[in-house]
Structures are given as C-alpha cells and as structure tokens.
Design a protein around this motif. Structure first.
Motif, mmCIF file in Angstrom:
data_model
loop_
_atom_site.group_PDB
_atom_site.id
_atom_site.type_symbol
_atom_site.label_atom_id
_atom_site.label_comp_id
_atom_site.label_asym_id
_atom_site.label_seq_id
_atom_site.Cartn_x
_atom_site.Cartn_y
_atom_site.Cartn_z
ATOM 1 N N UNK A 1 14.804 4.448 -25.069
ATOM 2 C CA UNK A 1 15.289 3.270 -25.786
ATOM 3 C C UNK A 1 14.659 3.102 -27.156
ATOM 4 N N UNK B 1 33.237 6.572 -19.687
ATOM 5 C CA UNK B 1 31.850 6.534 -19.244
ATOM 6 C C UNK B 1 31.762 6.545 -17.737
ATOM 7 N N UNK C 1 28.833 7.753 -14.455
ATOM 8 C CA UNK C 1 27.635 8.468 -14.075
ATOM 9 C C UNK C 1 28.075 9.616 -13.202
ATOM 10 N N UNK D 1 22.116 11.914 -17.377
ATOM 11 C CA UNK D 1 22.497 10.815 -16.483
ATOM 12 C C UNK D 1 23.887 10.280 -16.745
ATOM 13 N N UNK E 1 27.534 -1.238 -24.726
ATOM 14 C CA UNK E 1 27.390 -1.256 -23.272
ATOM 15 C C UNK E 1 26.909 0.094 -22.769
ATOM 16 N N UNK F 1 23.375 0.724 -23.620
ATOM 17 C CA UNK F 1 22.472 0.000 -22.741
ATOM 18 C C UNK F 1 22.342 0.718 -21.407
ATOM 19 N N UNK F 2 23.468 1.187 -20.921
ATOM 20 C CA UNK F 2 23.431 1.914 -19.647
ATOM 21 C C UNK F 2 22.549 3.142 -19.782
ATOM 22 N N UNK G 1 20.159 3.670 -21.950
ATOM 23 C CA UNK G 1 18.758 3.279 -22.064
ATOM 24 C C UNK G 1 18.167 2.960 -20.715
ATOM 25 N N UNK G 2 18.936 2.251 -19.958
ATOM 26 C CA UNK G 2 18.443 1.820 -18.667
ATOM 27 C C UNK G 2 18.138 3.012 -17.773
ATOM 28 N N UNK G 3 19.053 3.930 -17.739
ATOM 29 C CA UNK G 3 18.843 5.096 -16.897
ATOM 30 C C UNK G 3 17.629 5.888 -17.351
ATOM 31 N N UNK H 1 15.111 4.729 -18.840
ATOM 32 C CA UNK H 1 13.877 4.010 -18.530
ATOM 33 C C UNK H 1 13.535 4.151 -17.057
#
Lengths: 208, 339
Positions: A19, A135, A137, A143, A158, A161-162, A164-166, A168
């Motif tokens: 991120x 998009x 997964x 990812x 969006x 963010x997805x 980044x989240x993955x 992290x």
C-alpha cells in the motif's frame, strides 16, 4: 515515468504492490503523468494477455509516443532521509521474533512482471478498444487480476483497495509466520519488502 | 564473505570439529525422527555457523548470507541479501537492526511483553496430531551429513513438510513444503554451511561500509500496532466495530496462537492466528464496504481465501491466509460464524 514507477506498476499488476508504494504511485502529479501511467498499465496488460494468448485482436494503439513523452527524469520516488510518520521499517517484527526465522530478506511475494519472453511492443491492427479484464481473485500468481479501466476512477479505486488489502494480509502473515514458527534456522522469506523491491528488468522497447 | 580464521586456529578448529563430528555420530544412532526434530529445536539456536542459503518460492529465488551464534543466552544473527539491493538485518537478542541499501539504519527493539513473548517452540506432541514423523538418512546437503525428517500429513488438510538436519549441529540445512500432489511449494536450502568455533563480534558487524549501529532503542513495536498498521492502511476511514466471531471447524492439531493471552484477546479482534506446530494461518474478519468478491488465490506457498458473510444486515469479509491447501482455507473461511 520513472523506472521506479514502472516497477511499481508491474508489481501492482501482479498483485504484489504494497500500500505504501501504491500511494506513492497514485499520488499523481499531473494529468500527463497519469495518462502515461495508464498507458503503461494498458500495455503491460496487453503484453501479458498476448503472452497468455488471451487477446484476439486489439488496439493498434501506439502508446510509445505517450510513454516517451512521459519519460521524464523526475525526482526519484522518495527514499529521502526524512522518515515520515507513516513510514514503516522494511522489516517490522512482532515481539519475540526469532530472526533467522525473521529473515527479513525481503522477498517479494510472487513475482514482478518478469515472465520470460516479454514481447517487444508491437503495432497491432484492430479495433480501438482495449480488453477489459474483470476483477476477480483467481488462482494465479498474483492475488488479483485487476481490471484495466482507466476511465472509471471509482472502480479503479475499489480494485486498488482490494489489492492493497490482499497485499497487507500476505505481508502480515509472512511476518507472523517468521515469528510464530520458532525454528530459528528456518527463515520464511515471504516478507514483502515495501521499500526496496527488486527493480524490474524493464525491456528496452518499453522505454523508447 | 570475510570470515578469516588464523591458520593455527584452523587446525584447532578442524580437530575439534572432527572430534565433535565423531562424538555426534555416535550419539545420533538412537534418535527417532521426533528425537531429531526436538534436537533441532533445542540445539540449533545455540549453533555457531555461517553460510549462504537460497529461498525459493513462487518462481522467485533469493540468496542470503547468514552468520548465527548465541552469546550470553541471546541469539545473534546477521543476514545479508546477496541479490539485488544489499539489505542487511542484524540481530542481537532483542535488538534488531535493519540496514537499508542507502545505508540508513533502522533499529527495532522487540518488546518481550507482546503476545508472542511466551511462545514456546512447538512441541512434537502437537505436531504428532497432524503429522506422522518419518526419518530418512543419511543424506548430504551442502556437503554435510544430514538426516531427513519427514512430516507426513495424517489428513489431506495440510501439506507435507520435509526438513534436512545437519547431523553435527542439528541446524536445518534444507526444508521443503510440498503439497499433496508432490509439488514443491517452497524450498529453503543452504548451499554453503560452515560452523565456526571462535566467537568474534566482528562477524556480526555490518558489511556495509561506514554504518554504525546505534545502541539507543528506537520505537517499540508491539503486535497490535503491527496488525493495525497492516490493516489500517487499507481499511476505509470509518472505524466499524469488529464483529464477534468464532470458528466452527478447525483441522486437527491446529491451535490458536497466543492462547495464553486469550483471556485478554477479546473475541472481537479482527485477526486470529492458528498453528499446528509447523504451519500457520491467520483468519481476518472485518466489515466489508467494497469488493464483495469471494475467491481463492495462491501466492507462492501461501494461499488466500476470501468469503463474505452477512450478519445483522452488515456484509463481512472473512480472509484466511496461510500455507495450507486451498480446500482447507476455504473450509475454514466457511466455518467462521459471526455472533
């Protein structure tokens, strides 16, 4: 666009962008730069799709001109000595860390966009649309497979963010593994190194 | 590398090593696979060695130089990336120094009061719930006699784990995580491994020219902050309360980590970790504001499974991350019950 931004784009494409770097990448200075970034982004996807045989016909969009125009020698993305409040150490262990286990040798989870045989940029005849990848997964190296839709900012956000989240999750998990296993001679080099990612060998053609 | 030992010292070292190898060989004969594994847990942290190992995963390969030892009960280590930017990590007990390629040094003290402080090494009893221990040998890794301890899964819910132990030092010279189809997901292997006899502080000084390690502790890192950082950066701005949840199914042999702190760890924490003694997975339960896609992904040896569940009108995202098979991760995600 700088080398570093290219690398970040590659990493983002493979779902390996953390991120921090993503924020840097998207901090977007001016319109031209953003346009150039989108262009490069498109081309990376085209190249990948081409290699995967995913694309039938698509734009003979020559983005090399745009890329060349945007290849400015801007200041390197900050490796400044100023440590901001949000800057994380590239290895941030949790208590009780066993270092051999913590071998923080920054390993990028998955790979950068370094598949062999990266096609030199080609002039391709066809329609002017660029293939949109939805998009999802999926089971693959990175990812997520991000949609390529430079127009829809909300959707792009969006996805980012997805992504980044993955990333992290993966990073956090890698750190925890290193700690939790307790086998001091068994480092799990899965920690994503945010700030010192391996430079991607960008093919010469992309930089023309 | 720069490990210079005086020539006379070398003779002594050789002699002593020779003796110790003989002695070790005689003591080794009666060890079971479990015995070898426990010996690794006990002895490896104390070993004095230097070497170069490679870590391979997901098509990536990294070479690292390592020096390891124990001084006054504290583990000392120095690790240097040999590929790409020269990142270095030096550890002296609880003090961790990260040396960036630009020579900037970041010092991190590891607090002892975090949730992992009391973490003891996994007992073989716990491992035996999920794995059968098999011993193979003798083997040879990095030119050294070794034995292979195989952890064979007792069910299809986890991967195989193989670890090759140096006969002399019990240090793991090689390990592999292998899925049930026989594919190697991850490999860690020493290419060069050399114990040293003479302690020398210089072995642990930075290879980077002109770098001085400071002795004043910098910021303290605690587990919660790390978790918060990892998650906070990607969560939306509104801080939604974390949902209470539990797992309705857990594969045999897995236990929640930091269970000593379980009383403190409220049921509302967004992340919990589970381990069977050798592999670990984390479960995150968070409110979902966007990206409601379910799915599974494999990144190297690590699998991610994402599920969404509704609870009281709110969409929640359940994420399972770990070195476990996809099916296991999915099943765990599905078994999360929001309360």
């Amino acid at each position: 666009m700088s080398q570093k931004q290219n690398e970040s784009l590659s990493a983002l494409m493979d779902g390996e962008l953390d991120e921090m770097s993503l924020h840097r990448l998207l901090k977007g200075d001016d319109a031209a730069e953003q346009a150039a970034m989108r262009a490069t982004w498109s081309r990376y996807h085209l190249a990948r799709d081409t290699m995967k045989g995913d694309v039938d016909q698509f734009a003979g969009v020559d983005i090399s001109a745009a890329v060349s125009a945007a290849l400015v020698d801007d200041a390197p993305l900050s490796q400044s000595s100023v440590v901001s409040a949000t800057r994380k150490p590239w290895w941030k262990p949790v208590a009780g860390l066993s270092v051999a286990a913590s071998v923080a040798f920054a390993v990028v989870i998955g790979a950068h966009f370094t598949q062999d045989g990266l096609q030199p940029e080609q002039q391709l005849a066809g329609k002017t649309e660029i293939k949109i990848v939805t998009p999802e997964i999926t089971k693959q190296k990175g990812p997520t497979m991000l949609a390529e839709n430079p127009v829809n900012g909300a959707q792009q956000q969006e996805l980012q963010q997805a992504q980044q989240r993955l990333n992290s999750y993966l990073k956090q998990h890698a750190q925890d593994s290193a700690i939790g296993q307790g086998r001091t001679a068994m480092p799990f080099a899965r920690v994503v190194n945010f700030e010192t990612q391996e430079p991607v060998q960008v093919p010469a053609t992309i930089n023309k | 590398m720069n490990f210079s030992i005086p020539s006379v010292g070398r003779l002594v070292v050789g002699f002593v090593l020779g003796l110790s190898v003989v002695g070790t060989a005689m003591a080794n004969q009666s060890l079971t696979a479990e015995g070898w594994y426990e010996r690794m847990l006990q002895e490896a942290p104390k070993a004095q060695y230097q070497g170069i190992f490679t870590h391979q995963s997901g098509g990536q390969s990294q070479s690292v130089e390592i020096v390891h030892g124990m001084k006054e009960g504290l583990v000392w280590e120095r690790l240097l990336h040999l590929d790409g930017p020269a990142r270095e990590v030096i550890r002296k007990g609880e003090q961790l120094y990260c040396i960036h390629p630009d020579a900037r040094v970041e010092q991190i003290a590891q607090p002892t009061n975090g949730p992992f402080a009391a973490e003891s090494m996994a007992s073989t009893q716990q491992l035996q719930q999920g794995y059968e221990f098999l011993l193979h040998g003798p083997k040879r890794i990095a030119g050294r006699p070794a034995v292979l301890v195989q952890l064979k899964p007792k069910d299809e819910l986890r991967h195989h784990y193989l670890v090759w132990l140096d006969q002399q030092t019990s240090v793991a010279l090689k390990s592999e995580l292998v899925n049930q189809r026989g594919q190697v997901l991850e490999r860690y292997q020493f290419n060069y491994f050399a114990p040293y006899e003479q302690w020398n502080d210089n072995l642990f000084s930075p290879r980077r020219q002109g770098v001085e390690l400071e002795t004043t502790p910098a910021q303290d890192v605690d587990a919660d902050a790390t978790v918060a950082d990892a998650q906070g950066a990607v969560e939306s701005l509104q801080a939604a309360p974390v949902q209470n949840w539990k797992l309705n199914w857990l594969p045999v042999g897995f236990m929640q980590k930091d269970s000593a702190q379980a009383a403190q760890a409220n049921a509302h924490d967004a992340r919990r970790m589970f381990s069977d003694g050798i592999v670990m997975f984390s479960v995150y339960v968070e409110p979902a504001h966007e990206d409601k896609q379910d799915g599974v992904a494999q990144v190297g040896a690590t699998v991610l499974a994402v599920q969404h569940k509704q609870w009281q009108g709110l969409e929640h995202r359940i994420t399972v991350v770990g070195e476990i098979p996809e099916q296991t991760a999915k099943r765990i995600a599905q078994s999360v019950e929001l309360m």
